[in-house]
Design an enzyme around this catalytic site. Sequence first.
Site, PDB file in Angstrom:
ATOM      1  N   GLN A  77      12.681  14.613  12.499  1.00  0.00           N
ATOM      2  CA  GLN A  77      11.580  13.744  12.941  1.00  0.00           C
ATOM      3  C   GLN A  77      10.300  14.536  13.060  1.00  0.00           C
ATOM      4  O   GLN A  77       9.235  14.105  12.641  1.00  0.00           O
ATOM      5  CB  GLN A  77      11.862  13.130  14.319  1.00  0.00           C
ATOM      6  CG  GLN A  77      12.781  11.948  14.335  1.00  0.00           C
ATOM      7  CD  GLN A  77      12.466  10.924  13.290  1.00  0.00           C
ATOM      8  OE1 GLN A  77      11.397  10.359  13.272  1.00  0.00           O
ATOM      9  NE2 GLN A  77      13.409  10.682  12.408  1.00  0.00           N
ATOM     10  N   GLU A  92      12.260   4.197  17.984  1.00  0.00           N
ATOM     11  CA  GLU A  92      12.366   3.753  16.597  1.00  0.00           C
ATOM     12  C   GLU A  92      13.777   4.061  16.073  1.00  0.00           C
ATOM     13  O   GLU A  92      14.442   3.206  15.499  1.00  0.00           O
ATOM     14  CB  GLU A  92      11.301   4.489  15.782  1.00  0.00           C
ATOM     15  CG  GLU A  92      11.249   4.103  14.327  1.00  0.00           C
ATOM     16  CD  GLU A  92      10.348   5.038  13.528  1.00  0.00           C
ATOM     17  OE1 GLU A  92       9.970   6.122  14.041  1.00  0.00           O
ATOM     18  OE2 GLU A  92      10.029   4.695  12.372  1.00  0.00           O
ATOM     19  N   ASN A 105      -3.503   5.672   6.143  1.00  0.00           N
ATOM     20  CA  ASN A 105      -4.253   6.450   7.134  1.00  0.00           C
ATOM     21  C   ASN A 105      -5.088   5.524   8.026  1.00  0.00           C
ATOM     22  O   ASN A 105      -4.960   4.301   7.964  1.00  0.00           O
ATOM     23  CB  ASN A 105      -5.123   7.506   6.426  1.00  0.00           C
ATOM     24  CG  ASN A 105      -6.181   6.860   5.525  1.00  0.00           C
ATOM     25  OD1 ASN A 105      -6.491   5.671   5.646  1.00  0.00           O
ATOM     26  ND2 ASN A 105      -6.727   7.650   4.619  1.00  0.00           N
ATOM     27  N   TYR A 138       0.845  -1.189   0.000  1.00  0.00           N
ATOM     28  CA  TYR A 138       0.000   0.000   0.000  1.00  0.00           C
ATOM     29  C   TYR A 138       0.882   1.242   0.000  1.00  0.00           C
ATOM     30  O   TYR A 138       1.813   1.356   0.795  1.00  0.00           O
ATOM     31  CB  TYR A 138      -0.907   0.034   1.238  1.00  0.00           C
ATOM     32  CG  TYR A 138      -1.928   1.140   1.093  1.00  0.00           C
ATOM     33  CD1 TYR A 138      -3.144   0.904   0.478  1.00  0.00           C
ATOM     34  CD2 TYR A 138      -1.647   2.436   1.504  1.00  0.00           C
ATOM     35  CE1 TYR A 138      -4.061   1.918   0.284  1.00  0.00           C
ATOM     36  CE2 TYR A 138      -2.551   3.463   1.310  1.00  0.00           C
ATOM     37  CZ  TYR A 138      -3.758   3.201   0.695  1.00  0.00           C
ATOM     38  OH  TYR A 138      -4.655   4.214   0.491  1.00  0.00           O
TER      39      TYR A 138
END
Lengths: 432, 432
Positions: free
Chosen positions: B259, B327, B214, B130
Amino acid sequence: MAIWLDQRSEDFEARFSAFLSTKREVSDDVNAVVRGIIDDVRLRGDAALFDYSARFDGVDLATAGLRVSDADIDAAVAATDPEVLEALKLAAERIEKHHARQMPKDDIYEDALGVGLGSRWTAVEAVGLYVPGGTASYPSSVLMNALPAKVAGVPRVVMVVPASGGAINPTVLAAARIAGVTEIYRVGGAQAIAALAYGTETIAPVAKIVGPGNAYVAAAKRQVFGQVGIDMIAGPSEVLIIADGDNDPDWIAADLLAQAEHDEGAQSILITDDRAFGEAVEQAVERQLTRLSRSRTAARSWADFGAIILVGDFSAAVPLADRIAAEHLELAVAEPDALINRIRNAGAIFVGRHTPEVIGDYVGGSNHVLPTARSARFSSGLSVLDYVKRTSILRLGPDQLAALAPAAITLANSEGLDAHARSVSIRLNRGG
Amino acid sequence: MAIWLDQRSEDFEARFSAFLSTKREVSDDVNAVVRGIIDDVRLRGDAALFDYSARFDGVDLATAGLRVSDADIDAAVAATDPEVLEALKLAAERIEKHHARQMPKDDIYEDALGVGLGSRWTAVEAVGLYVPGGTASYPSSVLMNALPAKVAGVPRVVMVVPASGGAINPTVLAAARIAGVTEIYRVGGAQAIAALAYGTETIAPVAKIVGPGNAYVAAAKRQVFGQVGIDMIAGPSEVLIIADGDNDPDWIAADLLAQAEHDEGAQSILITDDRAFGEAVEQAVERQLTRLSRSRTAARSWADFGAIILVGDFSAAVPLADRIAAEHLELAVAEPDALINRIRNAGAIFVGRHTPEVIGDYVGGSNHVLPTARSARFSSGLSVLDYVKRTSILRLGPDQLAALAPAAITLANSEGLDAHARSVSIRLNRGG
């Protein structure tokens, strides 16, 4: 009576598709109840665990204690049949040896530009293992879930198991000791999952929860996912046996029934190129069914979900096996090697006439926690990899940064990310 | 203004815990809407895709076509800035080279008893990727998601991307070609996820779906999970920078902002042992903020979720970093090696003053799809392992079965599983 499907008949594709999409589980919507239990455990901690254990398991944890003591485990080991203990130890030794080979190695290197790259593996810091109570409380599953964590080097392996009516199967406790479980608590259900995920006064939280459970446990695992990691949500078990007419029908029938006795939703499928053999297996199943202690469960599973599929030859079985993507696949044919590498989707393959799937349930050495419900198309059985995680490492000096900066800046600008571009460009033509 | 936390202050633990548990995402409950869309696509196939694309993306697929043709892709490549094309190719080459090292090897062996054991890896047969439309449509993400599939040997890599107002970012199509995507469809939203999971007349179903999206896309992925595999559901991005006072405050500020510009829910955290440096970084952030095209997003993220944490020394930073489980973790200190192996939980570590995280977003070679929201405690970034699955192989002859049968039978009986015991015992003392 299982259904029969003939791959050469005209309506085969329609019937096979319908067969594949049959749901074998009724999942009650227990989400609201589970949400309430989780919230309560987060709010009230141990007190909530005590209340739910009294209500659901009929156990007074104020007396019994939440944590299972070393003395309790000693007693359980002493109460376990020595022959069973020896069998558990043999199983554990074989499982540990096989899983040790799965441990991924760090890969730290420098490329031609001098950029340092790496994949570093570390164990998850704490794992929770759910073990169901009652008849679904399998010592072999304790070994299968806990030993890969031990091999991975997980420092804390916490087991939770409901003490239904106050008692825990002693063999489960013995298996936990053999498998290196570091803490055991007398608590089950959604409340145990909540305790593992969020912690209570007595139980420190873990980072990942594994192990099978009922609908409440499964719903609770889904709900705490994110707060902690979870393993797959396992569905009912299944076996696909590809067998030629040279097998003893009784052997194959026994294998079909070994799956069927697990659960009414279990599924046993035979693919054969020999109609007479298929009929003989069917008769053998009916004969053997009468002699099983769990014959009711096995009969239900075989009647509702069992199938015998006739194929013209075993080449035709390959695409069917890939679509079924069975948890367990037995190849009871004269030349299994001709099939193994042509079949892409299977949780585990049991090769030849002398490898009944049951060996893999206990003492083969491989794991018996395997992908169900066609998920072998995209997932794998439990392994050491489920208890470790990988950290990428990147290391540049000024020269490497100078070499890669232009492309990084170009891409950042093309994506409209100014600060990304600036984070690289600001380091060029400067000291450091 | 970000918040300040001082590890040596009395209320630190309470404030740090609260900071860690702050939710950075508002997730609308779109489950019912998504359920309806999925059911409709299952029922009406392509026709449903046409309707939703007209309604949500303002595109008439009857004219535009559902599948993006080779000619369309040729045109997109021709329309892409050659400098960007070159940068994408450099990135792709580095990503492919690094990921090739991740390919797991089959391990087929015989143990001392002569039991054949094995782990065999095969590629997932078809993967759906996607790609969001609009400004979140990143060519770099196409490379990061598709190239590991190519390296794994996935035969079909299907991309779906909404043609918002009829158009698809040509750079995204160029990246898809470079990354070896085999099919591209002009469709997005929950309807695209449904099409990938269940198939339509035009789109054959896949076995696994990856890629960001989303709230509707995320909900759809959760709902089709089981029918197909999915990757992690990524949350807003985050960086933790451990930096000493010898850094240029502007460099560190730029990294924090890289970020922050991603998303209002992104999080940038600085841990330093030098208050004056922390203050200098804070001022540099304010200065740089004014010059960014996405300054509004970055300012919001920094104000709501940014933090500067003061520690007495960097040893004290280790347990904090493990709890944050970022992360992205930058180690901008004089001796990063002293820290790397003490920190267990991080998606990726960027070592030293010349390794801004942004290099890893584009051209480092490692993957930029990494675990967010503290999930680095139990999960890993995207890799070749996400596109392969392991099949266990077990192979016994009569001798091996005789050796292992007694323990298997003992364990099956102890678990009350007659048919399991019988499936082994029936094969003893018989020909075969």
